[in-house]
Write a protein that holds these residues in place. Structure first.
Motif, PDB file in Angstrom:
ATOM      1  N   CYS A  76      -2.067  15.104   6.163  1.00 41.92           N
ATOM      2  CA  CYS A  76      -2.181  14.231   4.920  1.00 41.92           C
ATOM      3  C   CYS A  76      -3.044  15.239   3.694  1.00 41.92           C
ATOM      4  CB  CYS A  76      -2.742  13.086   5.790  1.00 41.92           C
ATOM      5  SG  CYS A  76      -1.665  12.153   6.485  1.00 41.92           S
ATOM      6  N   LEU A  77      -3.348  14.653   2.538  1.00 45.28           N
ATOM      7  CA  LEU A  77      -3.971  15.343   1.716  1.00 45.28           C
ATOM      8  C   LEU A  77      -4.383  14.690   0.501  1.00 45.28           C
ATOM      9  CD1 LEU A  77      -4.134  17.861   0.234  1.00 45.28           C
ATOM     10  CD2 LEU A  77      -1.876  17.298  -1.524  1.00 45.28           C
ATOM     11  N   THR A  78      -5.339  14.781  -0.039  1.00 42.51           N
ATOM     12  CA  THR A  78      -5.832  14.018  -0.652  1.00 42.51           C
ATOM     13  C   THR A  78      -6.598  15.361  -1.464  1.00 42.51           C
ATOM     14  OG1 THR A  78      -6.964  12.600   0.537  1.00 42.51           O
ATOM     15  CG2 THR A  78      -8.102  12.784  -1.969  1.00 42.51           C
ATOM     16  N   LEU A  79      -6.419  14.719  -3.649  1.00 39.11           N
ATOM     17  CA  LEU A  79      -6.561  16.231  -4.271  1.00 39.11           C
ATOM     18  C   LEU A  79      -7.851  15.639  -4.896  1.00 39.11           C
ATOM     19  CD1 LEU A  79      -3.604  17.238  -5.779  1.00 39.11           C
ATOM     20  CD2 LEU A  79      -4.252  18.488  -4.259  1.00 39.11           C
ATOM     21  N   HIS A  80      -8.955  15.792  -4.862  1.00 39.55           N
ATOM     22  CA  HIS A  80     -10.132  16.104  -6.314  1.00 39.55           C
ATOM     23  C   HIS A  80      -9.933  17.268  -6.954  1.00 39.55           C
ATOM     24  CE1 HIS A  80     -12.021  12.965  -2.846  1.00 39.55           C
ATOM     25  NE2 HIS A  80     -11.904  13.932  -1.984  1.00 39.55           N
ATOM     26  N   ILE A  81      -9.415  15.352  -8.666  1.00 39.19           N
ATOM     27  CA  ILE A  81      -9.667  16.108 -10.024  1.00 39.19           C
ATOM     28  C   ILE A  81     -11.034  16.065 -10.681  1.00 39.19           C
ATOM     29  CG2 ILE A  81      -8.370  16.569 -12.211  1.00 39.19           C
ATOM     30  CD1 ILE A  81      -6.345  15.958 -10.259  1.00 39.19           C
ATOM     31  N   LYS A  82     -11.354  16.730 -10.765  1.00 37.23           N
ATOM     32  CA  LYS A  82     -13.244  16.520 -11.385  1.00 37.23           C
ATOM     33  C   LYS A  82     -13.581  17.645 -12.512  1.00 37.23           C
ATOM     34  CE  LYS A  82     -15.453  15.879  -6.501  1.00 37.23           C
ATOM     35  NZ  LYS A  82     -16.081  16.273  -5.896  1.00 37.23           N
ATOM     36  N   ASN A  83     -14.372  16.900 -13.910  1.00 42.85           N
ATOM     37  CA  ASN A  83     -14.846  17.508 -14.625  1.00 42.85           C
ATOM     38  C   ASN A  83     -16.677  17.988 -14.085  1.00 42.85           C
ATOM     39  OD1 ASN A  83     -16.445  15.229 -15.330  1.00 42.85           O
ATOM     40  ND2 ASN A  83     -14.770  14.960 -16.831  1.00 42.85           N
ATOM     41  N   VAL A  91      -5.714  12.009  -5.916  1.00 41.02           N
ATOM     42  CA  VAL A  91      -4.395  11.622  -5.585  1.00 41.02           C
ATOM     43  C   VAL A  91      -4.164  11.892  -4.282  1.00 41.02           C
ATOM     44  CG1 VAL A  91      -2.164  12.861  -5.490  1.00 41.02           C
ATOM     45  CG2 VAL A  91      -3.829  12.899  -8.114  1.00 41.02           C
ATOM     46  N   SER A  92      -3.222  11.141  -3.634  1.00 40.99           N
ATOM     47  CA  SER A  92      -2.899  11.171  -2.150  1.00 40.99           C
ATOM     48  C   SER A  92      -1.635  11.189  -1.441  1.00 40.99           C
ATOM     49  CB  SER A  92      -4.040  10.112  -0.976  1.00 40.99           C
ATOM     50  OG  SER A  92      -5.236  10.371  -1.607  1.00 40.99           O
ATOM     51  N   ASP A  93      -1.052  12.032  -0.603  1.00 41.13           N
ATOM     52  CA  ASP A  93      -0.550  11.793  -0.910  1.00 41.13           C
ATOM     53  C   ASP A  93       0.147  13.135   0.659  1.00 41.13           C
ATOM     54  OD1 ASP A  93       2.620  12.646  -0.669  1.00 41.13           O
ATOM     55  OD2 ASP A  93       2.937  13.287  -2.390  1.00 41.13           O
ATOM     56  N   CYS A  94       1.768  12.943   0.732  1.00 36.91           N
ATOM     57  CA  CYS A  94       1.978  14.180   2.476  1.00 36.91           C
ATOM     58  C   CYS A  94       2.001  15.649   2.059  1.00 36.91           C
ATOM     59  CB  CYS A  94       2.700  13.612   2.912  1.00 36.91           C
ATOM     60  SG  CYS A  94       2.664  12.055   3.566  1.00 36.91           S
ATOM     61  N   ARG A  95       2.068  16.789   3.400  1.00 42.83           N
ATOM     62  CA  ARG A  95       2.529  17.757   2.601  1.00 42.83           C
ATOM     63  C   ARG A  95       3.195  18.253   4.241  1.00 42.83           C
ATOM     64  NH1 ARG A  95       1.730  17.304  -2.017  1.00 42.83           N
ATOM     65  NH2 ARG A  95       0.344  19.212  -3.159  1.00 42.83           N
ATOM     66  N   ARG A  96       3.702  18.719   3.677  1.00 44.81           N
ATOM     67  CA  ARG A  96       4.739  19.171   5.115  1.00 44.81           C
ATOM     68  C   ARG A  96       3.849  20.801   5.099  1.00 44.81           C
ATOM     69  NH1 ARG A  96       9.678  18.806   5.437  1.00 44.81           N
ATOM     70  NH2 ARG A  96      11.261  16.942   5.340  1.00 44.81           N
ATOM     71  N   LYS A  97       4.803  20.660   6.978  1.00 41.62           N
ATOM     72  CA  LYS A  97       3.886  22.361   7.021  1.00 41.62           C
ATOM     73  C   LYS A  97       3.878  23.397   6.150  1.00 41.62           C
ATOM     74  CE  LYS A  97       6.380  21.601  11.793  1.00 41.62           C
ATOM     75  NZ  LYS A  97       6.369  21.978  12.650  1.00 41.62           N
ATOM     76  N   GLU A  98       5.232  23.271   5.591  1.00 47.82           N
ATOM     77  CA  GLU A  98       5.228  24.310   4.650  1.00 47.82           C
ATOM     78  C   GLU A  98       4.518  24.831   3.280  1.00 47.82           C
ATOM     79  OE1 GLU A  98       7.690  21.992   5.936  1.00 47.82           O
ATOM     80  OE2 GLU A  98       8.445  23.348   6.988  1.00 47.82           O
ATOM     81  N   GLN A  99       3.985  23.444   3.023  1.00 46.98           N
ATOM     82  CA  GLN A  99       3.422  22.966   1.739  1.00 46.98           C
ATOM     83  C   GLN A  99       1.993  23.582   2.218  1.00 46.98           C
ATOM     84  OE1 GLN A  99       4.560  19.186   0.598  1.00 46.98           O
ATOM     85  NE2 GLN A  99       5.493  20.027  -0.720  1.00 46.98           N
ATOM     86  N   MET A 100       1.512  23.582   3.052  1.00 50.19           N
ATOM     87  CA  MET A 100      -0.326  23.596   3.398  1.00 50.19           C
ATOM     88  C   MET A 100      -1.246  24.449   3.323  1.00 50.19           C
ATOM     89  SD  MET A 100      -0.183  20.883   7.110  1.00 50.19           S
ATOM     90  CE  MET A 100      -0.459  22.523   8.143  1.00 50.19           C
ATOM     91  N   SER A 101      -0.560  25.712   2.258  1.00 50.38           N
ATOM     92  CA  SER A 101      -0.622  26.490   1.777  1.00 50.38           C
ATOM     93  C   SER A 101      -2.133  26.282   1.070  1.00 50.38           C
ATOM     94  CB  SER A 101      -0.061  27.909   1.291  1.00 50.38           C
ATOM     95  OG  SER A 101       0.197  27.381   0.774  1.00 50.38           O
ATOM     96  N   ASP A 102      -1.909  25.109   0.613  1.00 49.03           N
ATOM     97  CA  ASP A 102      -2.521  24.817  -0.749  1.00 49.03           C
ATOM     98  C   ASP A 102      -3.853  23.856   0.067  1.00 49.03           C
ATOM     99  OD1 ASP A 102      -1.333  22.424  -0.780  1.00 49.03           O
ATOM    100  OD2 ASP A 102      -1.144  22.069  -2.309  1.00 49.03           O
ATOM    101  N   CYS A 103      -3.597  23.672   1.003  1.00 48.46           N
ATOM    102  CA  CYS A 103      -5.365  22.988   1.615  1.00 48.46           C
ATOM    103  C   CYS A 103      -6.303  23.240   1.742  1.00 48.46           C
ATOM    104  CB  CYS A 103      -4.582  23.054   3.312  1.00 48.46           C
ATOM    105  SG  CYS A 103      -3.101  21.193   3.678  1.00 48.46           S
ATOM    106  N   SER A 104      -7.486  22.205   1.633  1.00 47.92           N
ATOM    107  CA  SER A 104      -9.405  22.984   1.534  1.00 47.92           C
ATOM    108  C   SER A 104      -9.325  24.253   0.881  1.00 47.92           C
ATOM    109  CB  SER A 104      -9.102  23.057   3.205  1.00 47.92           C
ATOM    110  OG  SER A 104      -8.924  22.288   3.942  1.00 47.92           O
ATOM    111  N   HIS A 105      -9.064  24.215  -0.504  1.00 46.69           N
ATOM    112  CA  HIS A 105      -9.424  24.833  -1.380  1.00 46.69           C
ATOM    113  C   HIS A 105      -9.949  24.985  -2.646  1.00 46.69           C
ATOM    114  CE1 HIS A 105      -5.334  26.392  -2.135  1.00 46.69           C
ATOM    115  NE2 HIS A 105      -5.567  26.314  -3.595  1.00 46.69           N
TER     116      HIS A 105
END
Length: 137
Positions: A76-83, A91-105
């Motif tokens: 499961c993914l949550t994006l925090h967009i901040k200024n 933004v909250s969504d699902c992430r497949r194994k192949e898409q998890m490269s954008d986790c935790s950064h």
């Protein structure tokens, strides 16, 4: 066939096997419980995540509240967009194994002055607003 009243009458049903019915039902019930526990112990086929396309902490989900399913091993993914002024859009969504490269950064946003922090978690509904407090910054 004669049935007699009293204790002798109840024993005459013995050859029919009727006095063993409660024990048999108990054994069948016990077997069903064991089978159910074995089935439920298997790993789930899908991870269930909270999905919201536009959310603020103050107003909650404004667009697209839903549940998404991802194959086991996904996140499961949550994006925090901040200024810099402290605005936090989520933004909250699902992430497949192949898409998890954008986790935790953290990365800069295409919109000047904003940055994006992404965080993945791996339990059912770990990214919903109630659980997010425990799992995400």
């Amino acid at each position: 066939m004669h049935f007699m009243a009293g204790p002798a009458g109840s024993q005459s049903l013995g050859p029919l096997g009727l006095h063993r019915t409660p024990h048999s039902l108990y054994m069948v019930f016990l077997m069903v419980l064991i089978m159910m526990s074995l089935v439920s112990a298997q790993q789930p086929k899908y991870l269930r995540c909270y999905r919201c396309l536009l959310e603020t902490k103050e107003l909650g989900c404004l667009l697209g509240s839903d549940i998404c399913l991802a194959p086991a091993g996904s996140s499961c993914l949550t994006l925090h967009i901040k200024n810099s002024s402290g605005t936090d859009i989520l933004v909250s969504d699902c992430r497949r194994k192949e898409q998890m490269s954008d986790c935790s950064h953290t990365r800069t946003s295409p919109v000047f002055g904003y940055w994006i922090f992404s965080q993945c978690c791996f339990l059912d509904f770990c990214n919903n607003p109630q659980n997010r407090v425990l799992n995400l910054p």
